[in-house]
Every structure is written in C-alpha cells, then in structure tokens.
Scaffold this motif. Sequence first.
Motif, PDB file in Angstrom:
ATOM      1  N   PHE A  69       0.890  -1.130   0.129  1.00  0.00           N
ATOM      2  CA  PHE A  69      -0.086   0.156  -0.102  1.00  0.00           C
ATOM      3  C   PHE A  69       0.837   1.119  -0.194  1.00  0.00           C
ATOM      4  O   PHE A  69       1.912   1.260   0.506  1.00  0.00           O
ATOM      5  N   GLU A 124      -1.919  11.647   6.975  1.00  0.00           N
ATOM      6  CA  GLU A 124      -2.870  11.789   5.756  1.00  0.00           C
ATOM      7  C   GLU A 124      -4.131  12.477   6.219  1.00  0.00           C
ATOM      8  O   GLU A 124      -5.068  13.182   5.369  1.00  0.00           O
ATOM      9  N   TRP A 125      -4.450  12.379   7.383  1.00  0.00           N
ATOM     10  CA  TRP A 125      -5.661  13.103   7.998  1.00  0.00           C
ATOM     11  C   TRP A 125      -5.432  14.581   8.502  1.00  0.00           C
ATOM     12  O   TRP A 125      -6.263  15.255   9.080  1.00  0.00           O
ATOM     13  N   HIS A 155      -6.629  10.741  -1.963  1.00  0.00           N
ATOM     14  CA  HIS A 155      -6.980  10.519  -0.480  1.00  0.00           C
ATOM     15  C   HIS A 155      -8.157  11.355  -0.200  1.00  0.00           C
ATOM     16  O   HIS A 155      -8.758  12.066  -1.094  1.00  0.00           O
ATOM     17  N   HIS A 156      -8.555  11.629   1.151  1.00  0.00           N
ATOM     18  CA  HIS A 156      -9.521  12.154   1.617  1.00  0.00           C
ATOM     19  C   HIS A 156      -9.427  13.880   1.248  1.00  0.00           C
ATOM     20  O   HIS A 156     -10.322  14.515   1.186  1.00  0.00           O
ATOM     21  N   TYR A 194      -6.048   3.298  -5.129  1.00  0.00           N
ATOM     22  CA  TYR A 194      -6.999   3.844  -4.021  1.00  0.00           C
ATOM     23  C   TYR A 194      -7.473   4.936  -4.320  1.00  0.00           C
ATOM     24  O   TYR A 194      -7.030   5.994  -4.943  1.00  0.00           O
ATOM     25  N   TRP A 212      -9.600   0.380  -5.028  1.00  0.00           N
ATOM     26  CA  TRP A 212      -9.697   0.325  -3.699  1.00  0.00           C
ATOM     27  C   TRP A 212     -10.278   1.706  -2.985  1.00  0.00           C
ATOM     28  O   TRP A 212      -9.804   2.636  -2.866  1.00  0.00           O
ATOM     29  N   ASP A 255     -12.377   3.917  -0.462  1.00  0.00           N
ATOM     30  CA  ASP A 255     -12.360   4.284   1.105  1.00  0.00           C
ATOM     31  C   ASP A 255     -13.225   5.577   1.249  1.00  0.00           C
ATOM     32  O   ASP A 255     -13.716   6.132   0.339  1.00  0.00           O
ATOM     33  N   TRP A 309     -18.043   5.777   4.554  1.00  0.00           N
ATOM     34  CA  TRP A 309     -18.943   5.802   5.652  1.00  0.00           C
ATOM     35  C   TRP A 309     -19.880   6.980   6.196  1.00  0.00           C
ATOM     36  O   TRP A 309     -20.629   6.665   6.840  1.00  0.00           O
ATOM     37  N   ARG A 351     -15.349  -1.173   0.035  1.00  0.00           N
ATOM     38  CA  ARG A 351     -15.581  -0.080   0.561  1.00  0.00           C
ATOM     39  C   ARG A 351     -16.503   0.698  -0.394  1.00  0.00           C
ATOM     40  O   ARG A 351     -16.831   1.821  -0.254  1.00  0.00           O
ATOM     41  N   ARG A 409     -19.622  -2.651   4.861  1.00  0.00           N
ATOM     42  CA  ARG A 409     -18.340  -2.922   6.058  1.00  0.00           C
ATOM     43  C   ARG A 409     -18.762  -2.580   7.375  1.00  0.00           C
ATOM     44  O   ARG A 409     -19.331  -1.983   7.618  1.00  0.00           O
ATOM     45  N   MET A 433     -14.042  -1.343  11.466  1.00  0.00           N
ATOM     46  CA  MET A 433     -12.638  -1.618  11.131  1.00  0.00           C
ATOM     47  C   MET A 433     -12.253  -3.391  10.773  1.00  0.00           C
ATOM     48  O   MET A 433     -11.328  -3.454  10.321  1.00  0.00           O
ATOM     49  N   CYS A 476      -5.330  -4.470   5.540  1.00  0.00           N
ATOM     50  CA  CYS A 476      -4.307  -3.499   5.461  1.00  0.00           C
ATOM     51  C   CYS A 476      -3.811  -2.858   6.593  1.00  0.00           C
ATOM     52  O   CYS A 476      -4.358  -2.794   7.630  1.00  0.00           O
ATOM     53  N   TRP A 514      -0.312   6.177   8.210  1.00  0.00           N
ATOM     54  CA  TRP A 514      -0.300   5.894   6.771  1.00  0.00           C
ATOM     55  C   TRP A 514       0.444   6.681   5.849  1.00  0.00           C
ATOM     56  O   TRP A 514       1.332   6.423   5.314  1.00  0.00           O
TER      57      TRP A 514
END
Length: 611
Positions: A55, A78-79, A126-127, A169, A221, A223, A226, A254, A259, A262, A295, A302
């Motif tokens: 990954f 990454e957040w 990513h996000h 991803y 992939w 993500d 949610w 996802r 899902r 976690m 993962c 990450w």
Amino acid sequence: MKSAEVVRACVVAGLLSVLAAPPEPARAQASPPAESPAARDARMEWWREARFGMFIHWGLYAIPAGQWGGTRAGGTGEWILTNAKIPVEAYEPLRDRFNPVLFDADAWVRAAKRAGMKYIVITTKHHDGFALFDSAGTDWDIGATPFKRDVLKELAAACEREGVRLGFYYSIMDWHHPDYLPRRGWESRSADGADLDRYVGYMKGQLRELLTNYGQVGVLWFDGEWESTWTSERGKDLDAFVRSLQPSILVNNRVDKGRNDMAGLNRAGEWAGDFGTPEQEVPRTGLPGVDWESCMTMNDTWGYRSDDQNWKSSAELIRTLVDVASKGGNYLLNVGPTADGLIPEASLSRMADIARWMDVHAESIYATSAGPFKKLSWGRCTAKPGVLYLHVFDWPEGGLLRVPGLSNAPAGDATLLGSEAALPVRRVDDDLVIELPATPPDAPAPMPVRVVRLPIAGEPEVTVVLPRADAEGVIDLRPEDADITGSHLRYESKYGGSLGFWTNPEDAASWTFDAQPGQYWVSIEVSCTPEFAGSEFVVELGGTSFTGVVPSTGAWGTFTVVRTESILLEDGGPTTITVRPGGEFRGALMNLRAVRLTWAPGEVHEPFPVR
Ligand code: H79
C-alpha cells in the motif's frame, strides 16, 4: 486441561468443516450480480495467489508530515487537514510546494517486488481530494504542482516492466471538493448550492481517467464510504461504472455500505465489492469462501509523519504475513513516502528483511490457502493441495513439533524450508510428531518464522480435541476460542482478552466441549459500565437455559465473576454452551472474559467452591 487425562472427543472432518461455518457477518461478495462462480474465481485468481501487496499513501500531506503551525497534529499524517482543522484555503498552497525530485518509480516497484509483494495499491486521491495524477477535470492535481510529472504514469510503466500489478486507492469522501457533502462541522465554507450528484459526476470523470489512461488496473480500492451521504444505491452504481470500464478489475467492499467497521468484512446482506477490508487488524480465524485483505501500517501512520518512529519489528511484520496467509487472506502493507519522494529507510530495511525471509519461504505463502487447524500453540499453518506448511513461531521444547489431530499419513519427507534434510515423523495417538533439531539451525538472515514442509496424502483431516474437565472438574472456555455469530461481537485483545462490541442483541458466543454426565455450575467473568449495566443475558446449555442480569463493574476493564444456577447433564459427548442477550437490552450487553464450567459426577446439590 492436563494432557495425561485427556480423553478425546473426536470430530473428524475435512478442511472446510473443521474451520466451521463462517460467522454471520462474513459474507461472500456478490458483485457483479450476473457473474458465474467460475468467472469470479478466474477474475480473483491472481489476487488470491499473490497474498502480499504494498500500500502506498502519498500526497500533499507528506509535506507537513504531521506538524502544522509549529505544533504536532494528532492522528495519522494523511488526516492532517481534518485533524488540525486546517481551512481548505490554508491547505491548498501545499500544492505549490510539492516537488518530490527524488521520486523514482522503478526504485519503489523494485523494492516491493524484492520483498515479495505482488501488487501495489497507491492513493490516487485521498480524503484531501488531491489527485496524484494529471486530471483534466481539476487543477487540484499533480499537474498543477512544480513537479508536474504524472506519478501514476511512471508507476504504471515501472509495474509493467517488473511484472507487478498496480491498483488504485480512491477516496469517496473529499474534504476539498465544493460539491462533496457533508462539510466538516468546523469549516466556514458554506454548503449552499453544493450538489452531491455533481460530485459523483466528478468522481466518475476521474475514475474514467484512471481506468483509461494507465493500462490494466488490478484493483480499485475505495475508502471514505462511511459518511451518511454515501448510500448503498450510489455504491452499487459506482461499482457497476468501474466494472463497465474494466470488467476484470477487482473492487474492494468499501465501494458499498456493507463494511462492519474496522473489522472490515461485510455485514449480512447483498453488497457490492470483491473482498473485505479489515484495517489494522487480522480476523481471528479463517473465513472459508470469503476473500479479504488486511491493510496495515509499519508504524502508526499511513501518510508520512516525521515524528513517528514507532516501527513494528521485521519479525512482527513477517509473522503477520504468515498469520494472514494462514487464515486465507492477503496482507497489504503500507509505506508512506516523504515529500522528497523517498520510501523511509525504516520501511526499506524492514522490506529487505522480509525479502530475505521470502527468499527461503515464499512457497509457503504464495497460492496457499488457510490451514486446517483452528489453532496451533506453536505457530500457524498454510496449505496447498498435498502439502501443509507448518510455520513455527515458538521452537518446541527439545525440537519435538506436535501437529495436533492430523490423521493424514505423510506422503514424502518432511523438511525445513531452506534445508534438504528429512525430518523424522511419527504418529503419537492422534497427533503427528515431527523431530526438528533441538534448536533452530543457523540461517544467513534473522528468521522469525521457520517452516516445515509436510507432504500429506489426500485432503487434510484433523481431529478436533474438545475441551474437557480437568482433574478438579473445571473446564475453562476462552474468549478467543468462542464461535461467534451475529454482526458486531468480536474478540478483543484488550483487558487480557475478552469478547466485546456486544451491541447487537442478535449476537451470540458459543463453545463446544466434551461433556461427561453430571452436574455443572456455570460462572462467567464479565465487565460493564454503569450506563449499560442491567441488560439480561441468557446461558443455554444442554437444552436448559438460565437468565441473569449484567451488573455494573464500573468500567469495561474491571471484571467480576457472575455465577448462574447449576444444571444436570444426563448425556455426555460434544455439548454446546451459548451466551446471548435475552430480554432487557440496554445497547451493549457486556464484555465477557471467561466462561467456567465446574463439573461433578452424579447429581450434586452442594454449592461449589469458586477457584
Ligand atoms: O487511508 C487510510 C486511512 O486514512 C483511512 N483508511 C486507511 C486505509 C482511514 N480513514 N478513517 N480511518 C482510517 C479511521 C476512521 C474510522 C472511522 Fe469509522 C470513521 C470511525 C468512524 C468513522 C470506520 C467507519 C469505522 C466506523 C465507520
């Protein structure tokens, strides 16, 4: 249970039945709906054989690397946009600083391949919404950075050269796009006029680019599925869209809403996606018929964080790879490259250790399936037709490796991988005993797992040894051995190991033991906070059941023993005891750390001393 007194209750069965029925939440995937099982197997084949992938989390967040405004931001690298509550307009200038001049796609791909990783999954977005590829629909992309080069193009070419599959991803949640909803609660950007349908159109545009411009993509992939705005209907539509562009692609679960947190596998229901995605955890047992991939990170982030030096050892990573393979899953191991474009040295050195282990042991990982044992005290087992690979974590006393309950005859010499020498094998009762050297032989590199290759005749057949009363009449049933049904209940290693997340009144835990006729007292060790205490539980045993009320123990980590009435079992043999919610349910039943049965032959009416 003392071994000299063990009388065995035998349940001889083939591979699948020994592993027992999969717990309720683990559902085989059902998309695309019209596909035949054979076509699905063909599509999944490379991925099931690969067992090990890399990954890559890489994006603008590698620049702040976990620090913002001179202070340490919490959480994973990454957040940072959300964790440090950074306004989008303060984050955007990172784009002008992204210039990873040391990026070398061939070096990354070769490091992965050398470690035995057969595929790579990289964050294309990513996000934070930033596209790591040249995207026509936006300038929130790599094309607008000083670097300009399309990282994905270079990686796709390097993967093609090295024979490594490339996967993408893609985050559904997008903190940057003005049409994505919901907004972060703390943001000042207005949501007026935002239109999620328009955002979905934008996503599809980017996915079309990803699935058109980079050759065959192994995996999509998803993500960030949610949030409440993402619906199953949207997920199934997106899944169909991706497959319409590349019919042989694999899509993770996802994309849809099935899902289970976690733990990553799907809840009951029909959900799109080809495989489940446990995150930072490994399922407790194999899950026959279910494809999944755990993962995990090598440290605690990450995306790159300059201050995260909490690295797992190479030995732990190798054992996790083995653990995952022994349960029939894939291991997707993360690296977070720096803003210069380098995979951190600590990651590379671990991958080099894995490479040296794989040089000797790869055949015990690739194209294997879950081993036939529910549990092995000394390690793990993977299987191929006609061969078992016994992965020894803890070298046995005197070198005598006991393979419990294996009834197959050996069909050739047992050997330690890396050595030609035949190891003597003999049968002792229901077990095979393999004579290893008294201590592990020297190896050129650290070998945290040694592997015995054991050829066997026919399908593996294992005699399950059920728990039975010890000399004092006690049978201890452990939470890690519970058979769990339902959606949320699961084993947690916290608090010395217990069953937790008992938030669904349909969830139940059961154990099968080898009963002798007589009277049994049942005690259970439980914890519960004051706010949830007062739920009723039911214990079912031998056609009888008791109910009890869960007491408050003050905290989830504080346990107390609750005794229930005694019952008389007139018949011996395999007997199941089940604990489940019943009657009053206050949102969470309890944490359950142990179930103890205390047995006395005949009909006894005295209360028993609690040990
Ligand atoms: O990309 C890496 C992380 O940035 C990302 N997934 C990996 C592969 C990640 N996103 N969130 N998290 C990790 C942790 C967040 C979990 C939660 Fe939830 C989201 C808790 C509540 C909402 C997951 C979804 C558990 C419940 C719903």
